[in-house]
Design a protein around this motif. Structure first.
Motif, PDB file in Angstrom:
ATOM      1  N   PHE A 233       0.950  -1.127  -0.060  1.00 38.74           N
ATOM      2  CA  PHE A 233      -0.084   0.025  -0.034  1.00 38.74           C
ATOM      3  C   PHE A 233       0.910   1.303  -0.102  1.00 38.74           C
ATOM      4  CE2 PHE A 233      -2.522  -3.445   1.920  1.00 38.74           C
ATOM      5  CZ  PHE A 233      -3.679  -3.348   1.391  1.00 38.74           C
ATOM      6  N   LEU A 234       0.651   2.227  -0.935  1.00 43.26           N
ATOM      7  CA  LEU A 234       1.451   3.205  -1.055  1.00 43.26           C
ATOM      8  C   LEU A 234       0.605   4.574  -0.836  1.00 43.26           C
ATOM      9  CD1 LEU A 234       3.554   2.160  -4.354  1.00 43.26           C
ATOM     10  CD2 LEU A 234       4.463   2.253  -1.885  1.00 43.26           C
ATOM     11  N   ARG A 235       0.787   5.537   0.124  1.00 40.17           N
ATOM     12  CA  ARG A 235      -0.077   6.611   0.327  1.00 40.17           C
ATOM     13  C   ARG A 235       0.824   8.069  -0.085  1.00 40.17           C
ATOM     14  NH1 ARG A 235      -1.398  10.210   5.207  1.00 40.17           N
ATOM     15  NH2 ARG A 235      -3.644   9.833   5.387  1.00 40.17           N
ATOM     16  N   PHE A 236       0.419   8.542  -1.239  1.00 40.76           N
ATOM     17  CA  PHE A 236       0.979   9.761  -1.609  1.00 40.76           C
ATOM     18  C   PHE A 236       0.505  10.571  -0.895  1.00 40.76           C
ATOM     19  CE2 PHE A 236       1.033   6.875  -5.469  1.00 40.76           C
ATOM     20  CZ  PHE A 236       2.433   6.483  -5.570  1.00 40.76           C
ATOM     21  N   GLU A 237       1.268  11.865  -0.462  1.00 41.89           N
ATOM     22  CA  GLU A 237       0.844  12.964  -0.120  1.00 41.89           C
ATOM     23  C   GLU A 237       1.212  14.230  -0.863  1.00 41.89           C
ATOM     24  OE1 GLU A 237       2.529  12.691   4.014  1.00 41.89           O
ATOM     25  OE2 GLU A 237       1.342  10.993   4.406  1.00 41.89           O
ATOM     26  N   PHE A 238       0.186  15.072  -0.874  1.00 44.53           N
ATOM     27  CA  PHE A 238       0.443  16.072  -2.045  1.00 44.53           C
ATOM     28  C   PHE A 238       0.131  17.478  -1.359  1.00 44.53           C
ATOM     29  CE2 PHE A 238      -0.930  12.429  -4.371  1.00 44.53           C
ATOM     30  CZ  PHE A 238       0.508  12.190  -5.513  1.00 44.53           C
ATOM     31  N   ALA A 239       0.849  18.417  -1.949  1.00 46.50           N
ATOM     32  CA  ALA A 239       0.295  19.840  -1.651  1.00 46.50           C
ATOM     33  C   ALA A 239      -0.666  20.146  -2.772  1.00 46.50           C
ATOM     34  CB  ALA A 239       1.269  20.698  -1.419  1.00 46.50           C
ATOM     35  N   THR A 240      -1.795  20.809  -2.647  1.00 43.97           N
ATOM     36  CA  THR A 240      -2.795  21.085  -3.790  1.00 43.97           C
ATOM     37  C   THR A 240      -3.068  22.600  -3.915  1.00 43.97           C
ATOM     38  OG1 THR A 240      -4.513  20.455  -2.255  1.00 43.97           O
ATOM     39  CG2 THR A 240      -3.470  18.561  -3.621  1.00 43.97           C
ATOM     40  N   GLY A 241      -2.484  23.538  -3.339  1.00 39.57           N
ATOM     41  CA  GLY A 241      -3.013  24.947  -3.430  1.00 39.57           C
ATOM     42  C   GLY A 241      -4.046  25.223  -2.625  1.00 39.57           C
ATOM     43  N   ASP A 242      -5.062  25.849  -3.471  1.00 36.56           N
ATOM     44  CA  ASP A 242      -6.407  26.445  -2.996  1.00 36.56           C
ATOM     45  C   ASP A 242      -7.325  25.346  -3.107  1.00 36.56           C
ATOM     46  OD1 ASP A 242      -5.712  29.024  -1.735  1.00 36.56           O
ATOM     47  OD2 ASP A 242      -5.247  29.592  -3.730  1.00 36.56           O
ATOM     48  N   ALA A 243      -7.173  23.998  -3.838  1.00 34.36           N
ATOM     49  CA  ALA A 243      -7.958  23.340  -3.899  1.00 34.36           C
ATOM     50  C   ALA A 243      -8.199  22.325  -2.809  1.00 34.36           C
ATOM     51  CB  ALA A 243      -7.876  22.347  -5.320  1.00 34.36           C
ATOM     52  N   SER A 244      -9.158  21.597  -2.489  1.00 39.65           N
ATOM     53  CA  SER A 244      -9.227  20.610  -1.333  1.00 39.65           C
ATOM     54  C   SER A 244      -8.105  19.336  -2.099  1.00 39.65           C
ATOM     55  CB  SER A 244     -10.618  20.022  -1.289  1.00 39.65           C
ATOM     56  OG  SER A 244     -11.407  19.467  -2.301  1.00 39.65           O
ATOM     57  N   GLY A 245      -8.278  19.489  -3.269  1.00 34.45           N
ATOM     58  CA  GLY A 245      -7.502  18.385  -3.945  1.00 34.45           C
ATOM     59  C   GLY A 245      -7.630  16.919  -4.145  1.00 34.45           C
ATOM     60  N   HIS A 246      -9.070  16.572  -4.036  1.00 31.11           N
ATOM     61  CA  HIS A 246      -9.276  15.344  -4.083  1.00 31.11           C
ATOM     62  C   HIS A 246      -8.981  14.749  -5.916  1.00 31.11           C
ATOM     63  CE1 HIS A 246     -12.334  16.060  -1.154  1.00 31.11           C
ATOM     64  NE2 HIS A 246     -12.103  14.900  -0.741  1.00 31.11           N
ATOM     65  N   ASN A 247      -9.435  15.488  -6.763  1.00 33.75           N
ATOM     66  CA  ASN A 247      -9.003  15.026  -8.303  1.00 33.75           C
ATOM     67  C   ASN A 247      -7.705  15.313  -8.579  1.00 33.75           C
ATOM     68  OD1 ASN A 247     -11.899  14.398  -8.425  1.00 33.75           O
ATOM     69  ND2 ASN A 247     -12.338  16.389  -9.162  1.00 33.75           N
ATOM     70  N   MET A 248      -7.071  16.471  -8.040  1.00 35.23           N
ATOM     71  CA  MET A 248      -5.824  16.701  -8.340  1.00 35.23           C
ATOM     72  C   MET A 248      -4.748  15.534  -7.892  1.00 35.23           C
ATOM     73  SD  MET A 248      -3.487  20.081  -7.243  1.00 35.23           S
ATOM     74  CE  MET A 248      -5.018  21.102  -7.651  1.00 35.23           C
ATOM     75  N   ALA A 249      -4.918  15.073  -6.541  1.00 37.30           N
ATOM     76  CA  ALA A 249      -4.221  13.940  -6.207  1.00 37.30           C
ATOM     77  C   ALA A 249      -4.520  12.573  -6.726  1.00 37.30           C
ATOM     78  CB  ALA A 249      -4.616  13.718  -4.482  1.00 37.30           C
ATOM     79  N   THR A 250      -5.760  12.304  -7.128  1.00 37.55           N
ATOM     80  CA  THR A 250      -5.981  11.067  -7.807  1.00 37.55           C
ATOM     81  C   THR A 250      -5.253  11.108  -9.190  1.00 37.55           C
ATOM     82  OG1 THR A 250      -8.248  10.845  -6.829  1.00 37.55           O
ATOM     83  CG2 THR A 250      -7.642   9.659  -8.657  1.00 37.55           C
ATOM     84  N   LEU A 251      -5.478  12.378 -10.007  1.00 31.92           N
ATOM     85  CA  LEU A 251      -4.794  12.395 -11.384  1.00 31.92           C
ATOM     86  C   LEU A 251      -3.030  12.092 -10.879  1.00 31.92           C
ATOM     87  CD1 LEU A 251      -4.677  13.030 -14.020  1.00 31.92           C
ATOM     88  CD2 LEU A 251      -4.447  15.547 -13.780  1.00 31.92           C
ATOM     89  N   ALA A 252      -2.545  12.769 -10.082  1.00 28.53           N
ATOM     90  CA  ALA A 252      -1.053  12.587  -9.575  1.00 28.53           C
ATOM     91  C   ALA A 252      -0.665  11.465  -9.486  1.00 28.53           C
ATOM     92  CB  ALA A 252      -0.692  13.448  -8.853  1.00 28.53           C
ATOM     93  N   ALA A 253      -1.719  10.476  -8.743  1.00 31.01           N
ATOM     94  CA  ALA A 253      -1.428   9.344  -8.262  1.00 31.01           C
ATOM     95  C   ALA A 253      -1.427   8.385  -9.393  1.00 31.01           C
ATOM     96  CB  ALA A 253      -2.591   8.797  -7.248  1.00 31.01           C
ATOM     97  N   ASP A 254      -2.575   8.516 -10.370  1.00 30.95           N
ATOM     98  CA  ASP A 254      -2.610   7.644 -11.325  1.00 30.95           C
ATOM     99  C   ASP A 254      -1.382   7.628 -12.122  1.00 30.95           C
ATOM    100  OD1 ASP A 254      -4.347   6.036 -12.946  1.00 30.95           O
ATOM    101  OD2 ASP A 254      -4.326   7.493 -14.269  1.00 30.95           O
ATOM    102  N   THR A 255      -0.845   8.754 -12.554  1.00 32.12           N
ATOM    103  CA  THR A 255       0.259   9.087 -13.288  1.00 32.12           C
ATOM    104  C   THR A 255       1.675   8.218 -12.445  1.00 32.12           C
ATOM    105  OG1 THR A 255      -0.362  11.057 -14.170  1.00 32.12           O
ATOM    106  CG2 THR A 255       1.855  10.902 -14.278  1.00 32.12           C
ATOM    107  N   LEU A 256       1.595   8.470 -11.048  1.00 35.60           N
ATOM    108  CA  LEU A 256       2.872   8.102 -10.523  1.00 35.60           C
ATOM    109  C   LEU A 256       2.847   6.478 -10.392  1.00 35.60           C
ATOM    110  CD1 LEU A 256       3.001  10.253  -7.449  1.00 35.60           C
ATOM    111  CD2 LEU A 256       4.367  10.116  -9.525  1.00 35.60           C
ATOM    112  N   LEU A 257       1.567   6.038 -10.598  1.00 36.20           N
ATOM    113  CA  LEU A 257       1.399   4.375 -10.364  1.00 36.20           C
ATOM    114  C   LEU A 257       1.840   3.962 -11.825  1.00 36.20           C
ATOM    115  CD1 LEU A 257       0.377   1.705  -9.083  1.00 36.20           C
ATOM    116  CD2 LEU A 257      -2.169   2.496  -9.829  1.00 36.20           C
ATOM    117  N   GLY A 258       1.413   4.354 -12.892  1.00 37.68           N
ATOM    118  CA  GLY A 258       1.779   3.950 -13.999  1.00 37.68           C
ATOM    119  C   GLY A 258       3.196   3.980 -14.012  1.00 37.68           C
ATOM    120  N   HIS A 259       3.924   4.944 -13.759  1.00 39.32           N
ATOM    121  CA  HIS A 259       5.184   5.163 -13.881  1.00 39.32           C
ATOM    122  C   HIS A 259       6.122   3.913 -13.201  1.00 39.32           C
ATOM    123  CE1 HIS A 259       9.283   6.879 -14.536  1.00 39.32           C
ATOM    124  NE2 HIS A 259       9.480   6.935 -13.080  1.00 39.32           N
ATOM    125  N   LEU A 260       5.634   3.943 -11.955  1.00 34.90           N
ATOM    126  CA  LEU A 260       6.038   2.620 -10.915  1.00 34.90           C
ATOM    127  C   LEU A 260       5.896   1.380 -11.449  1.00 34.90           C
ATOM    128  CD1 LEU A 260       5.126   4.301  -7.613  1.00 34.90           C
ATOM    129  CD2 LEU A 260       7.272   4.230  -8.591  1.00 34.90           C
TER     130      LEU A 260
END
Length: 357
Positions: free
Chosen positions: A126-153
């Protein structure tokens, strides 16, 4: 020929909303006096929070809201042949952290990878990615980034294969220990030192009584009930009303209402604090441009030209201060036999009488 059903008509009865306060706030994310919006069907909540707001104005610095940390999380699941292979993968991932941070920046102008945490359970990683997301709560921003990172890994780390883009180790909209310990969203502590005279006059109680009740009710009562990283009276009431009024994802009160109330008698003065490690709020993103929400955010001073993230930090501080107002008022009422029910009955009967006319 079949016809598609028409979409449901918009509700003709919006949730009642009132502005309460002003609340006096100081700290590293918000200062000044500001009224706060609460959308709720529980009408006694407005005067209860209003009483806490009056107490805040009786103290020079009001409620001090300190933003301690902020991060939005998304966890993913990968599978391997066993724990040893998972550990090898973790070591490879740790060595790639700067590479992963650079890749995260390609997914958004505002997303920054802060850390990657892991949990190994047999052949599962289980990998828990932690992000700063500016003024957004960041749900979608974190999921998009995690999806990209997962594909790369999956393409670059030997011995692992896809499990899931969401692994319940984030944890989103569930009450968990991991969120209480590591935080998800904004971690804010709101605190106030109320002079003895104000405690007596406005709250009709004493510091000793409030501290005694907090220990027995919030701490021991919650322990006996099996609460998870939480010891408070009703954070969820204030948070839901505040979230609905400001366009937040209301389901996030599940983890948002995890928090700890602390009360102490300091020579007759009352020290009172509310610590909320999982405030998931934003001032940009889905729902924030709706007319009522946009108006509310502007009135709260959360649409100003500030450095990225500061509007959301201000909103989190105001949310925490609002929680403290309602929590303090309720606990004070519960130190006096019959006061809580008397207040509820009189307010609700008055509302009913107005509706009957």
């Amino acid at each position: 020929m079949t016809t598609q059903p028409s979409p449901p008509a918009p509700s003709a009865t919006p949730i009642p909303l009132r502005w309460v306060g002003p609340v006096r706030v100081s700290g590293n994310a918000a200062t000044g006096e500001v009224e706060v919006p609460l959308a709720t069907y529980e009408t006694p909540l407005w005067p209860s929070v209003g009483r806490g707001a009056r107490v805040s104005r009786a103290v020079p610095d009001g409620i001090t809201a300190t933003l301690v940390d902020e991060r939005m999380t998304r966890s993913v699941l990968v599978e391997s042949e066993g724990a040893a292979q998972c550990l090898d993968a973790v070591r490879t991932i740790d060595a790639k952290i700067e590479e992963l941070r650079a890749l995260t920046r390609t997914t958004s102008r505002y997303a920054e990878l802060l850390a990657v945490r892991h949990e190994i359970c047999g052949p599962l990683l289980f990998l828990r990615f932690e992000f700063a997301t500016g003024d957004a709560s960041g749900h979608n921003m974190a999921t998009l980034a995690a999806d990209t990172l997962l594909g790369h890994l999956l393409a670059t780390v030997p011995g692992i294969r896809y499990g899931s883009i969401s692994a319940n180790y984030c944890t989103d909209k569930k009450a968990t220990a991991v969120n209480g310990i590591l935080g998800r969203g904004k971690n804010v502590t709101a605190e106030i030192l109320v002079p003895r005279a104000v405690v007596s006059r406005q709250l009709r109680t004493t510091a000793a009584q409030v501290a005694h009740l907090n220990t027995h009710k919030n701490l021991l009562g919650t322990l006996l009930a099996g609460g998870i990283r939480s010891a408070n009276a009703h954070y969820a009431n204030m948070l839901l009303a505040f979230y609905l009024a400001t366009g937040q994802d209301a389901a996030n009160i599940v983890e948002g209402s995890q928090g700890v109330t602390y009360a102490a008698d300091r020579d007759g003065d009352l020290y009172f604090s509310c610590t909320l490690p999982n405030l998931i709020v934003g001032t940009t993103g889905n729902g924030k441009d709706l007319p009522g929400v946009d108006d509310a955010l502007q009135r709260l001073g959360c649409r100003e030209d500030r450095p990225t993230g500061d509007n959301a930090r201000r909103l989190a501080a105001l949310a925490a201060a609002t929680v403290l107002c309602g929590e303090l008022s309720l606990l004070a009422a519960q130190t006096n036999p019959g006061e809580l029910m008397k207040a509820h009955t009189s307010i609700e009967r008055a509302q009913g009488a107005r509706h009957d006319r």
